[in-house]
Design an enzyme around this catalytic site. Structure first.
Site, PDB file in Angstrom:
ATOM      1  N   GLY A  19       0.855  -1.181   0.000  1.00 23.76           N
ATOM      2  CA  GLY A  19       0.000   0.000   0.000  1.00 23.76           C
ATOM      3  C   GLY A  19       0.888   1.226   0.000  1.00 23.76           C
ATOM      4  N   GLY A  43       0.229   4.507  -1.167  1.00 23.31           N
ATOM      5  CA  GLY A  43      -0.450   5.764  -1.462  1.00 23.31           C
ATOM      6  C   GLY A  43       0.042   6.842  -0.521  1.00 23.31           C
ATOM      7  N   ASN A  44      -0.835   7.783  -0.180  1.00 24.91           N
ATOM      8  CA  ASN A  44      -0.432   8.902   0.669  1.00 24.91           C
ATOM      9  C   ASN A  44       0.098   8.442   2.017  1.00 24.91           C
ATOM     10  OD1 ASN A  44      -1.108  10.788  -1.259  1.00 24.91           O
ATOM     11  ND2 ASN A  44      -3.168  11.135  -0.458  1.00 24.91           N
ATOM     12  N   VAL A  45      -0.618   7.516   2.660  1.00 26.57           N
ATOM     13  CA  VAL A  45      -0.193   7.058   3.982  1.00 26.57           C
ATOM     14  C   VAL A  45       1.064   6.212   3.882  1.00 26.57           C
ATOM     15  CG1 VAL A  45      -0.821   5.637   5.976  1.00 26.57           C
ATOM     16  CG2 VAL A  45      -2.505   7.184   4.971  1.00 26.57           C
ATOM     17  N   GLU A  55     -14.363  12.858   1.980  1.00 24.72           N
ATOM     18  CA  GLU A  55     -14.121  12.181   0.712  1.00 24.72           C
ATOM     19  C   GLU A  55     -15.184  12.587  -0.306  1.00 24.72           C
ATOM     20  OE1 GLU A  55     -11.579  10.280   0.096  1.00 24.72           O
ATOM     21  OE2 GLU A  55     -10.789   9.947   2.109  1.00 24.72           O
ATOM     22  N   LYS A 109     -13.756   0.426  13.198  1.00 18.53           N
ATOM     23  CA  LYS A 109     -12.831   0.705  14.296  1.00 18.53           C
ATOM     24  C   LYS A 109     -13.347   0.106  15.607  1.00 18.53           C
ATOM     25  CE  LYS A 109     -11.225   4.877  11.997  1.00 18.53           C
ATOM     26  NZ  LYS A 109     -11.422   6.330  11.826  1.00 18.53           N
TER      27      LYS A 109
END
Length: 331
Positions: free
Chosen positions: A10, A12-14, A199, A214
């Protein structure tokens, strides 16, 4: 000096923020833990890069198309997998395949994406226990807000009687905007999307599913339960009207989208729903995009954590906190 090899699935941004911060902290890891941390592989759904001597930030622009998937990361022989891909709680993909494969090898896991933990949390825990791998999940449970840590270590010796949390920053931002300015839900959502606070497709946030994910992770990993999404009653905030806002303002109460677990005689009850709180309750004062968790215990009373930070740094920091805890307690 011992080498600790890290792979990130993964990117992406994170995932990229985790990689940048990991590389920037290498001297800290050498000085505190006597280890040479190397980022040996990264991949997203379409491309990746593997480099035994270690990937540097300058290499981030050189991902190779088709170099991806669990088998690609296995070849890098990582000691730690940081899973930061997209999250789909209905299938667990794509993170579930990475976690199953790498945990089966005995590779430790730091998990940021929620999908695999919601879909297959208890089986993943059993797999890790069977192979001696360690699984840490702070980044998947409200990012920078201390949640799972409090349940796992901060309350040892106590019995948790129940918990409730404001675990989704977007819905908290929307409700605060509506209450503070007297605007309706559609207007608040348009403004949040224009400002990058929501989003473009926000249904999983506003319908309560992100909070439910969560909550389930906290239940299964922090409270040792074995719940699935079918065990959670879920509702969101999309039906909030201007009449509701006016009534709450008149009453002196504040709405929050809350995930709650209660222990009853017939077993645990898990629910995500809109609740209102009087002004003398701490939950009435969760500002902006902050989050909060309140835990009720038998002998430590009521424990409250509250706060948050800018993304993607907050989530990346939570993941690297978990990584550092692995370094601090080597196998």
């Amino acid at each position: 000096m011992k080498t600790v090899a890290v792979a990130i699935s993964g990117f992406g941004n994170v995932g990229r923020q985790i990689a940048r911060m990991l590389l920037a902290r290498r001297s800290r890891y050498r000085n505190l833990y006597g280890v040479d941390v190397r980022l040996v592989a990264v991949c997203n759904s379409r491309a990746g890069l593997r480099k035994g001597a270690g990937i540097e930030e300058v290499d981030f622009a050189s991902l190779v198309p088709g170099s991806t998937g669990p088998a690609f990361l296995v070849e890098a022989k990582p000691d730690v997998l940081i899973e930061a891909g997209p999250s789909d709680f209905e299938t667990g993909s794509p993170g579930l395949a990475y976690l199953r494969t790498l945990l089966a090898m005995g590779c430790d896991g730091v998990v940021v994406s929620k999908g695999a933990l919601v879909h297959s949390g208890p089986p993943l825990r059993r797999l890790a226990a069977a192979t001696g791998a360690r699984l840490r999940i702070s980044g998947a449970t409200a990012a920078a807000l201390p949640t799972i840590d409090v349940l796992e270590t901060g309350l040892l010796g106590c019995r948790v009687l129940g918990l409730e949390g404001v675990l989704n920053a977007t819905t908290n931002y929307l409700l605060n905007a509506m209450m503070e300015r007297g605007i309706g839900f559609p207007e608040a959502l348009r403004e949040a999307q224009a400002g990058g606070f929501a989003e473009s497709e926000p249904s999983r946030d506003i319908e309560g599913w992100d909070t439910a994910c969560k909550l389930l992770i906290l239940a299964n990993f922090g409270l040792d339960l074995d719940l699935g999404m079918k065990d959670v009653s879920v509702s969101g905030i999309g039906g909030v009207t201007l009449d509701d806002i006016g009534r709450w303002r008149e009453e002196g109460t504040v709405p929050r989208l809350v995930g709650r677990i209660e222990f009853r005689e017939d077993g645990p009850k898990a629910e995500v729903a809109l609740r209102t709180y009087p002004l003398d309750d701490p939950f009435a004062h969760i500002a902006g995009k902050a989050k909060a968790l309140r835990i009720h215990t038998d002998c430590m009373g009521e424990i409250l954590t509250m706060g948050g930070g800018p993304e993607p740094t907050a989530t990346a920091s939570a993941a690297l906190k978990d990584f550092e805890l692995l370094l601090a307690t080597p196998r």
